[in-house]
Design a protein around this motif. Structure first.
Motif, PDB file in Angstrom:
ATOM      1  N   ARG A 103       2.994   2.276   3.986  1.00 41.56           N
ATOM      2  CA  ARG A 103       2.084   3.405   3.914  1.00 41.56           C
ATOM      3  C   ARG A 103       1.375   3.409   2.560  1.00 41.56           C
ATOM      4  N   LYS A 104       0.184   3.918   2.564  1.00 36.77           N
ATOM      5  CA  LYS A 104      -0.616   3.994   1.346  1.00 36.77           C
ATOM      6  C   LYS A 104      -1.458   5.253   1.417  1.00 36.77           C
ATOM      7  N   GLU A 105      -1.391   6.044   0.367  1.00 33.42           N
ATOM      8  CA  GLU A 105      -2.114   7.311   0.320  1.00 33.42           C
ATOM      9  C   GLU A 105      -2.884   7.399  -0.992  1.00 33.42           C
ATOM     10  N   LYS A 106      -4.110   7.838  -0.898  1.00 35.50           N
ATOM     11  CA  LYS A 106      -4.940   8.026  -2.088  1.00 35.50           C
ATOM     12  C   LYS A 106      -5.781   9.277  -1.903  1.00 35.50           C
ATOM     13  N   ILE A 107      -5.541  10.256  -2.760  1.00 36.85           N
ATOM     14  CA  ILE A 107      -6.244  11.541  -2.693  1.00 36.85           C
ATOM     15  C   ILE A 107      -6.670  11.923  -4.102  1.00 36.85           C
ATOM     16  N   ILE A 127      -3.442  11.485  -6.227  1.00 30.92           N
ATOM     17  CA  ILE A 127      -2.316  10.810  -5.599  1.00 30.92           C
ATOM     18  C   ILE A 127      -2.746   9.408  -5.190  1.00 30.92           C
ATOM     19  N   ASP A 128      -2.052   8.414  -5.689  1.00 32.10           N
ATOM     20  CA  ASP A 128      -2.294   7.022  -5.330  1.00 32.10           C
ATOM     21  C   ASP A 128      -0.936   6.350  -5.165  1.00 32.10           C
ATOM     22  N   ASP A 129      -0.311   6.588  -4.025  1.00 36.26           N
ATOM     23  CA  ASP A 129       1.045   6.115  -3.774  1.00 36.26           C
ATOM     24  C   ASP A 129       1.031   5.061  -2.671  1.00 36.26           C
ATOM     25  N   SER A 130       1.961   4.149  -2.766  1.00 39.27           N
ATOM     26  CA  SER A 130       2.159   3.154  -1.716  1.00 39.27           C
ATOM     27  C   SER A 130       3.642   2.851  -1.629  1.00 39.27           C
ATOM     28  N   TYR A 154      -3.747  19.467   2.708  1.00 42.92           N
ATOM     29  CA  TYR A 154      -5.153  19.093   2.818  1.00 42.92           C
ATOM     30  C   TYR A 154      -5.431  18.757   4.279  1.00 42.92           C
TER      31      TYR A 154
END
Length: 241
Positions: free
Chosen positions: A149-153, A87-90, A216
């Motif tokens: 927001r920015k998410e990277k998993i 996941i690499d969303d912004s 997670y």
């Protein structure tokens, strides 16, 4: 509504549960009785296959998943596949609102068969029916908000096929726990996948899982320190300000 004494008793019991973990690492969740265990121990449906001859038994092109070129992708209840989570969303949202309104009202009675003039003579100095009342109003509103927001998993987890639906779709569940010192890291994934979306490496990406539920997180001493105390949580709910 819960009485204050009962609330204190409930909080006390909740605190006792935490006290039992003092000096101990978080316990692993048991897989006994879970859907994954049931799927593993359940017998799969028999497959119709013609008896193989002696020639077929020694051939490299023999059918079946155990052959050299057999399809080893998950297809039945109890099979295991790998879920790849990348996941690499912004997202960035900005809103601005402005509102302004002005109003003015004036009312009077300058002439009505001489009545206003006679009434004006009886009114205090400066008062007159010619300008009975005058009112004005003004309101202004401005609002502005923004979300960034920015998410990277990046994770990988093995999941089990716990059910094969009548239309061929597979329901999967996966759970992974890793304990480091006194902190437990948990990864849970569930959802529905199509067998055609499973790659030849027996992997599937998270964006091909319908109804995906990915969790997670963790539990342990560090997680407890990052959470407000029970008293603070109750105060945040009860206090109106």
């Amino acid at each position: 509504m819960m009485k204050p004494k009962l609330m204190l008793v409930a909080l006390a019991f909740a605190g006792c549960g935490k006290l039992e973990q003092v000096g101990r690492a978080p316990e692993f969740s048991s897989l006994d009785g879970s859907n994954q265990q049931y799927a593993m121990y359940s017998a799969t449906l028999p497959e119709d296959a013609a008896p193989a001859s002696d020639t077929d038994a020694s051939s490299l092109w023999a059918a079946g998943t155990d052959s050299l070129f057999g399809d080893r992708r998950a297809a039945q209840r109890g099979d295991i596949l790998t879920v790849v989570i990348q996941i690499d969303d912004s997202a960035s949202i900005s809103n601005s609102t402005g509102r302004s309104r002005n109003g003015k009202q004036t009312s009077g009675l300058p002439e009505l068969m001489g009545i206003p003039q006679r009434v004006d003579a009886m009114l205090p100095d400066g008062a007159s029916l010619a300008n009975a009342y005058e009112s004005s109003s003004s309101s202004t509103f401005k609002g502005q908000g923004s979300v960034a927001r920015k998410e990277k998993i990046t994770l990988r987890i093995a999941a089990t096929v716990v059910e094969k639906l009548p239309n061929g779709v597979l329901k999967i569940e996966g759970q992974q726990e890793v304990r480091v010192n006194f902190e437990m890291r948990e990864l849970i994934v569930t959802g529905y996948v199509r067998p055609a979306d499973i790659s030849r490496q027996n992997e599937i990406t998270y964006d091909k899982i319908a109804g995906a539920r990915i969790s997670y997180g963790g539990r342990g001493q560090i997680t407890d320190m990052q959470q407000p105390t029970y008293g603070q949580q109750v105060a945040d709910i009860v206090m109106p300000f």
